[in-house]
Motif scaffolding. Structure first.
Motif, mmCIF file in Angstrom:
data_model
loop_
_atom_site.group_PDB
_atom_site.id
_atom_site.type_symbol
_atom_site.label_atom_id
_atom_site.label_comp_id
_atom_site.label_asym_id
_atom_site.label_seq_id
_atom_site.Cartn_x
_atom_site.Cartn_y
_atom_site.Cartn_z
ATOM 1 N N ALA A 18 0.815 -1.213 0.000
ATOM 2 C CA ALA A 18 0.000 0.000 0.000
ATOM 3 C C ALA A 18 0.848 1.263 0.000
ATOM 4 O O ALA A 18 0.512 2.235 -0.652
ATOM 5 C CB ALA A 18 -0.928 0.001 1.215
ATOM 6 N N THR A 19 1.944 1.278 0.708
ATOM 7 C CA THR A 19 2.746 2.491 0.847
ATOM 8 C C THR A 19 3.280 3.013 -0.475
ATOM 9 O O THR A 19 3.124 4.190 -0.766
ATOM 10 C CB THR A 19 3.890 2.255 1.856
ATOM 11 O OG1 THR A 19 3.307 1.902 3.108
ATOM 12 C CG2 THR A 19 4.735 3.502 2.029
ATOM 13 N N MET A 22 0.434 4.628 -2.502
ATOM 14 C CA MET A 22 -0.101 5.855 -1.941
ATOM 15 C C MET A 22 0.933 6.977 -1.931
ATOM 16 O O MET A 22 0.589 8.123 -1.742
ATOM 17 C CB MET A 22 -0.595 5.596 -0.524
ATOM 18 C CG MET A 22 -1.816 4.710 -0.498
ATOM 19 S SD MET A 22 -2.462 4.507 1.151
ATOM 20 C CE MET A 22 -1.382 3.265 1.787
ATOM 21 N N ARG A 28 2.596 13.695 0.220
ATOM 22 C CA ARG A 28 2.712 12.443 0.963
ATOM 23 C C ARG A 28 4.166 11.994 0.997
ATOM 24 O O ARG A 28 4.894 12.120 0.027
ATOM 25 C CB ARG A 28 1.854 11.378 0.278
ATOM 26 C CG ARG A 28 1.924 10.024 0.917
ATOM 27 C CD ARG A 28 1.004 9.059 0.213
ATOM 28 N NE ARG A 28 -0.394 9.341 0.495
ATOM 29 C CZ ARG A 28 -1.010 9.001 1.627
ATOM 30 N NH1 ARG A 28 -0.357 8.407 2.574
ATOM 31 N NH2 ARG A 28 -2.273 9.279 1.791
ATOM 32 N N TYR A 31 3.687 6.747 4.467
ATOM 33 C CA TYR A 31 2.322 6.643 4.978
ATOM 34 C C TYR A 31 1.821 7.947 5.604
ATOM 35 O O TYR A 31 0.744 7.998 6.171
ATOM 36 C CB TYR A 31 2.235 5.514 6.014
ATOM 37 C CG TYR A 31 3.282 5.610 7.100
ATOM 38 C CD1 TYR A 31 3.129 6.483 8.163
ATOM 39 C CD2 TYR A 31 4.434 4.832 7.044
ATOM 40 C CE1 TYR A 31 4.075 6.591 9.142
ATOM 41 C CE2 TYR A 31 5.396 4.926 8.025
ATOM 42 C CZ TYR A 31 5.204 5.805 9.077
ATOM 43 O OH TYR A 31 6.168 5.902 10.062
ATOM 44 N N LYS A 33 0.635 11.898 5.209
ATOM 45 C CA LYS A 33 0.153 12.947 4.302
ATOM 46 C C LYS A 33 0.090 14.249 5.094
ATOM 47 O O LYS A 33 -0.693 14.374 6.039
ATOM 48 C CB LYS A 33 -1.222 12.612 3.733
ATOM 49 C CG LYS A 33 -1.694 13.652 2.734
ATOM 50 C CD LYS A 33 -2.993 13.268 2.091
ATOM 51 C CE LYS A 33 -3.391 14.328 1.069
ATOM 52 N NZ LYS A 33 -4.681 14.044 0.477
ATOM 53 N N THR A 53 -1.928 13.343 8.466
ATOM 54 C CA THR A 53 -2.681 12.111 8.672
ATOM 55 C C THR A 53 -1.762 10.936 8.359
ATOM 56 O O THR A 53 -0.801 11.073 7.595
ATOM 57 C CB THR A 53 -3.929 12.031 7.761
ATOM 58 O OG1 THR A 53 -3.517 12.146 6.399
ATOM 59 C CG2 THR A 53 -4.921 13.134 8.092
ATOM 60 N N ASP A 55 -1.842 6.696 7.295
ATOM 61 C CA ASP A 55 -2.712 5.661 6.742
ATOM 62 C C ASP A 55 -3.245 4.769 7.861
ATOM 63 O O ASP A 55 -2.513 4.425 8.794
ATOM 64 C CB ASP A 55 -1.952 4.822 5.722
ATOM 65 C CG ASP A 55 -1.503 5.643 4.534
ATOM 66 O OD1 ASP A 55 -2.100 6.711 4.280
ATOM 67 O OD2 ASP A 55 -0.542 5.229 3.856
ATOM 68 N N GLU A 56 -4.515 4.406 7.758
ATOM 69 C CA GLU A 56 -5.155 3.592 8.796
ATOM 70 C C GLU A 56 -4.406 2.278 9.045
ATOM 71 O O GLU A 56 -4.285 1.853 10.171
ATOM 72 C CB GLU A 56 -6.605 3.302 8.417
ATOM 73 C CG GLU A 56 -7.542 4.446 8.688
ATOM 74 C CD GLU A 56 -7.604 4.846 10.151
ATOM 75 O OE1 GLU A 56 -7.601 3.972 11.040
ATOM 76 O OE2 GLU A 56 -7.637 6.059 10.409
ATOM 77 N N THR A 58 -1.376 1.645 9.120
ATOM 78 C CA THR A 58 -0.125 1.767 9.869
ATOM 79 C C THR A 58 -0.338 2.070 11.340
ATOM 80 O O THR A 58 0.593 1.934 12.130
ATOM 81 C CB THR A 58 0.755 2.879 9.265
ATOM 82 O OG1 THR A 58 0.042 4.109 9.325
ATOM 83 C CG2 THR A 58 1.142 2.562 7.845
#
Length: 161
Positions: A18-19, A22, A28, A31, A33, A53, A55-56, A58
């Motif tokens: 995911a990293t 994103m 960003r 992870y 932002k 923020t 990422d959820e 992490t």
């Protein structure tokens, strides 16, 4: 034991895949932002407040392994030598940078231009006299001169006799 290894491997794979996907956004870094950075100038120091923020996926890693990687990434994003972290949570952080501005004596300071490692959607630089706001930039393009309001300044109206 085997179930724990599978869960840990799954978390690592999710974060690993995911990293990079994103990270394509300019504001960003991994992870993180960045949403807003405020630099408040006080004499030759800068107090930097960062809103961001994460990422959820992490968040659980922070609880298991700590926030050291988050701290390192924020230091990299801000790009200040000698920055010291005052506090951090999963959405805000505050840093203190000593000697961020040049002192010319008698309460006169110069905060030079500065480059950040990501694009900052909302960047605010606050001195005692003026506030400058920028959007979608990774650079504070010009320096800013300012005066310390607590310093005793020579006033042309004061008598020297």
């Amino acid at each position: 034991m085997r179930a724990q290894a599978i869960v840990l491997l799954s978390i690592i794979l999710v974060v690993g895949f995911a990293t990079p996907a994103m990270a394509a956004s300019e504001e960003r870094y991994g992870y993180i932002k960045v949403q807003e950075v405020t630099v408040r100038l006080d004499n030759d120091t800068a107090i930097i407040h960062v809103n961001f923020t994460v990422d959820e996926g992490t968040r659980i890693i922070f609880f298991l392994l700590g926030k050291q990687d988050l701290k390192n990434k924020l230091y990299h994003i801000l790009n200040y030598d000698g920055a010291q972290m005052r506090r951090i949570d999963l959405g805000t952080a505050e840093f203190y940078v000593d000697n961020a501005s040049y002192s010319y004596g008698k309460g006169i300071f110069w905060y030079p231009s500065h480059d950040f490692k990501v694009v900052i959607p909302f960047l605010t630089i606050q001195s005692p006299q003026v506030t400058r706001t920028f959007t979608m930039t990774n650079t504070f393009p010009e320096g800013i001169g300012y005066f310390d309001t607590r310093a005793e300044q020579f006033s042309p109206l004061q008598s020297t006799v």
